[in-house]
Design an enzyme around this catalytic site. Structure first.
Site, PDB file in Angstrom:
ATOM      1  N   HIS A 136      15.879  16.713  39.095  1.00 39.80           N
ATOM      2  CA  HIS A 136      14.316  15.534  38.538  1.00 39.80           C
ATOM      3  C   HIS A 136      14.010  14.573  39.540  1.00 39.80           C
ATOM      4  CE1 HIS A 136      11.525  15.197  35.279  1.00 39.80           C
ATOM      5  NE2 HIS A 136      11.240  14.691  36.206  1.00 39.80           N
ATOM      6  N   HIS A 138      11.500  12.561  41.290  1.00 40.01           N
ATOM      7  CA  HIS A 138       9.375  11.738  42.240  1.00 40.01           C
ATOM      8  C   HIS A 138      10.764  11.434  43.380  1.00 40.01           C
ATOM      9  CE1 HIS A 138       7.338  12.524  38.175  1.00 40.01           C
ATOM     10  NE2 HIS A 138       8.985  12.349  37.932  1.00 40.01           N
ATOM     11  N   LYS A 219       6.379  23.064  40.987  1.00 39.55           N
ATOM     12  CA  LYS A 219       6.735  22.391  39.282  1.00 39.55           C
ATOM     13  C   LYS A 219       5.000  22.553  38.942  1.00 39.55           C
ATOM     14  CE  LYS A 219       7.715  19.331  36.151  1.00 39.55           C
ATOM     15  NZ  LYS A 219       7.345  17.871  37.182  1.00 39.55           N
ATOM     16  N   HIS A 221       3.097  20.237  36.492  1.00 38.70           N
ATOM     17  CA  HIS A 221       2.827  19.336  35.666  1.00 38.70           C
ATOM     18  C   HIS A 221       1.405  19.245  34.733  1.00 38.70           C
ATOM     19  CE1 HIS A 221       3.089  14.842  34.719  1.00 38.70           C
ATOM     20  NE2 HIS A 221       3.992  14.928  35.651  1.00 38.70           N
ATOM     21  N   HIS A 248       6.112  21.341  32.948  1.00 41.83           N
ATOM     22  CA  HIS A 248       6.256  19.996  32.435  1.00 41.83           C
ATOM     23  C   HIS A 248       5.394  19.719  31.751  1.00 41.83           C
ATOM     24  CE1 HIS A 248       5.069  15.289  32.295  1.00 41.83           C
ATOM     25  NE2 HIS A 248       4.228  16.135  31.332  1.00 41.83           N
ATOM     26  N   HIS A 274      12.521  17.634  30.912  1.00 43.02           N
ATOM     27  CA  HIS A 274      12.388  16.396  29.379  1.00 43.02           C
ATOM     28  C   HIS A 274      12.049  16.879  28.355  1.00 43.02           C
ATOM     29  CE1 HIS A 274       8.424  15.966  30.958  1.00 43.02           C
ATOM     30  NE2 HIS A 274       9.097  15.643  31.758  1.00 43.02           N
ATOM     31  N   HIS A 322       1.873   7.235  34.360  1.00 45.73           N
ATOM     32  CA  HIS A 322       1.025   8.515  34.154  1.00 45.73           C
ATOM     33  C   HIS A 322      -0.930   7.447  34.893  1.00 45.73           C
ATOM     34  CE1 HIS A 322       3.568  11.665  33.840  1.00 45.73           C
ATOM     35  NE2 HIS A 322       4.289  10.854  33.126  1.00 45.73           N
ATOM     36  N   ASP A 362      14.728  11.674  36.319  1.00 49.52           N
ATOM     37  CA  ASP A 362      13.279  11.104  36.965  1.00 49.52           C
ATOM     38  C   ASP A 362      12.371   9.802  37.503  1.00 49.52           C
ATOM     39  OD1 ASP A 362      10.018  11.844  35.882  1.00 49.52           O
ATOM     40  OD2 ASP A 362      10.798  11.843  33.834  1.00 49.52           O
TER      41      ASP A 362
END
Length: 570
Positions: A136, A138, A219, A221, A248, A274, A322, A362
């Site tokens: 995971h 980024h 992915k 999201h 996600h 998560h 976010h 993450d």
């Protein structure tokens, strides 16, 4: 008359043997050696007056005759399949043998031939594990990779393009152009890397071009819109091309609830990021998805383990990651809906019983890339202190719990993402991506990190000193991290479909491109080693209490953790 040694003297010279116990760092976790593959009296050890000398433990065998490139002597292997003492033979960047090293002309039972062309790494008193995998990531900044390597990770899978706002929030590299640039950039780093494309689309065309462009996974999201239609479309493309899907889900429940996402998945294999929910997902009950037989549930490390500080740090993290504003009430409500002490406490226990299968970071997006191993073992320690020994333990040790937890960041993410034929465990034929630890620093600070059989990183003292140990000692890249050794020691994982259409020739990268495989119907939650439990999960919508098969899952937050300030100044 055989020579006799005390256990203490033997362990001091050759490392622990069958029946000996070793404490992991400053935790309450104790492992016991299950089997010793070396032979008493015929152990090999390097050094002045020791065994690996010409005509003694070192044979005349050439490389062609079977001598290995490197031998790790008397290592204590800690892996999902066992906790054993053995010599490890490496050749051509892979593990070729586990057992007894030495000279077959003078010693019996040798299956690892030491020759004049063999390098020796002293494993006596050390623990050897497979390199960790963080699934995971980024890819916000390239400096993460050094941080990860120095913590004992040897594979990073995720997405991103740098500090673009899409990458700050979501683990995907959108589009074939960006994927190509990231694969090209991978040549610069001593790390096995793999990139996920964006999976949010209602028609397959754009997703297919990303897979053909080198994405090894897709992915989904919520920040890009994880609707039931996007979920179905993404999984259909993944099934066609044999790549994994990570999800996600929709925190706000705008396009449906957890049951709607489960319905859209239609029983297909998927990796749920998560799964507790603080990192995102249907509020408040995304955690229910860990009971599905087709869902591989994972955690990110900010909630690992539940402590008195966990809730306090999450709100600010979430607002930044976010792209939310503290001046907008709806943004604050969105953030607060994701942070629940009840589900975080339950997450500890679900890991301990093997219902959550993977731990990842993450990185820089509500997670710490250099703390995957630390947070895993802190969780294991907390659970032992609060819940006692696992019922499945045999003997006065924590071997079963240790095997369960090490699988969470080695073999299980490798299986989930189709990499386990290459990495994830210490097994013959796999890449020699290995981490060597002093038991007192286990999980915290490695002694040495090997990539493809070459030493890529290690703590090292003053280069101008007369010996390697004078201060300042800090982590530095070693020769395996430089020049062509870097690109020959690590790989980039891509889809098989991209290789079939000539990706390697088109990009002209130096690193070997390897295909992921068996990511779809051939695997499921049942494939997660020591972590395959599928309890029926219920979440009270008002109190957020979590029950597994009717039993309330709750625990107190930790006030003190091991592997923390005792090891770090900052």
């Amino acid at each position: 008359m055989p020579f006799k040694m005390s256990r203490a003297a033997y362990a001091s010279m050759f490392g622990p043997t069958t029946g000996d116990k070793v404490r992991l760092a400053d935790t309450e976790l104790f492992i016991e050696v299950e089997k010793d593959f070396t032979h008493y009296g015929d152990e090999v050890k390097f050094g002045g007056g020791k065994v690996i000398r010409d005509g003694m433990g070192q044979s005349q065998a050439t490389r062609v005759d079977g001598a290995v490139d490197t031998v790790i002597t008397n290592a204590l292997i800690v892996d999902h399949w066992g906790i054993v003492k053995a010599d490890i033979g490496l050749k051509d960047g892979r593990i070729v043998a586990i057992g007894k090293a030495g000279n077959p002309d003078t010693q019996p039972g040798v299956n690892i031939i030491v020759g004049p062309g063999t390098e020796a790494i002293a494993g006596e008193g050390k623990i050897v594990t497979a390199g960790g995998m963080d699934s995971h990531i980024h890819f916000i900044c390239p400096q993460q990779i050094e941080e990860a390597l120095m913590s004992g990770l040897t594979c990073m899978l995720g997405g991103g393009t740098g500090p673009a706002h899409g990458t700050l929030a979501t683990t995907c590299t959108p589009g074939p152009w960006h994927i190509a640039r990231m694969i090209e950039a991978a040549d610069a780093f001593p790390m096995n890397l793999a990139f996920a494309g964006k999976g949010n689309a209602s028609l397959p065309g754009a997703l297919e071009e990303m897979v053909l462009g080198g994405a090894c996974a897709l992915k989904l999201h919520e920040d890009w819109g994880t609707t039931p239609g996007a979920v179905d479309c993404c999984l259909s493309v993944a099934d066609d091309y044999d790549v994994q899907v990570m999800i996600h889900t929709d925190t706000l429940n705008e396009s449906g609830f957890v049951e709607d996402s489960i319905g859209a998945i239609k029983g297909r294999t998927i990796h749920a990021f998560h799964t507790e929910g603080a990192g995102g997902g249907h509020a408040p009950d995304i955690i229910k998805i860990c009971g599905q037989p087709n869902v591989i549930p994972s955690s990110t490390n900010p909630t690992r383990p539940y402590t008195i500080n966990t809730l306090a740090e999450h709100l600010d993290m979430l607002m930044v990651c976010h792209h939310l504003s503290p001046s907008i009430p709806e943004d604050i409500a969105f953030a607060e809906s994701r942070i629940r002490k009840e589900t975080i406490a339950a997450e500890d226990i679900l890991h301990d019983i093997g219902a959550f299968s993977i731990i990842s970071s993450d990185s820089q997006a509500m997670g710490r890339v250099g703390e995957v191993a630390i947070r895993t073992w802190q969780t294991a320690d907390k659970m032992k202190r609060q819940r006692g020994r696992l019922p499945s333990e045999t003997g006065e040790n924590d071997n079963m719990r240790v095997k369960r937890y090490i699988a969470k960041y080695t073999i299980n993410p490798a299986i989930a993402h189709g990499l386990s034929h290459e990495i994830g465990s210490i097994e013959i034929g796999k890449r020699a991506d290995l981490v060597i630890w002093n038991p007192a620093f286990f999980g915290v600070k490695p002694d040495m990190v090997l990539l493809g059989g070459s030493i890529a990183a290690a703590p090292m003292g003053d280069p101008n000193a007369s010996i390697p140990t004078p201060q300042p000692v800090h982590y530095r890249h070693m020769f395996g991290a430089y020049g062509k050794a870097r690109t020959n020691s690590s790989v980039t994982f891509v889809s098989q479909a991209s290789l079939d259409v000539g990706l390697a020739a088109r990009l002209g990268v130096s690193k070997q491109l390897l295909a992921v495989k068996n990511t779809r119907g051939g695997i499921s939650k049942a494939s997660m080693i020591h972590n395959s439990l599928t309890p029926h999960i219920e979440v009270d919508p008002e109190t957020y209490e979590v029950r597994a098969d009717g039993e309330l899952l709750t625990c107190e937050p930790a006030t003190v953790l091991p592997m923390a300030q005792r090891y770090f100044l900052f």
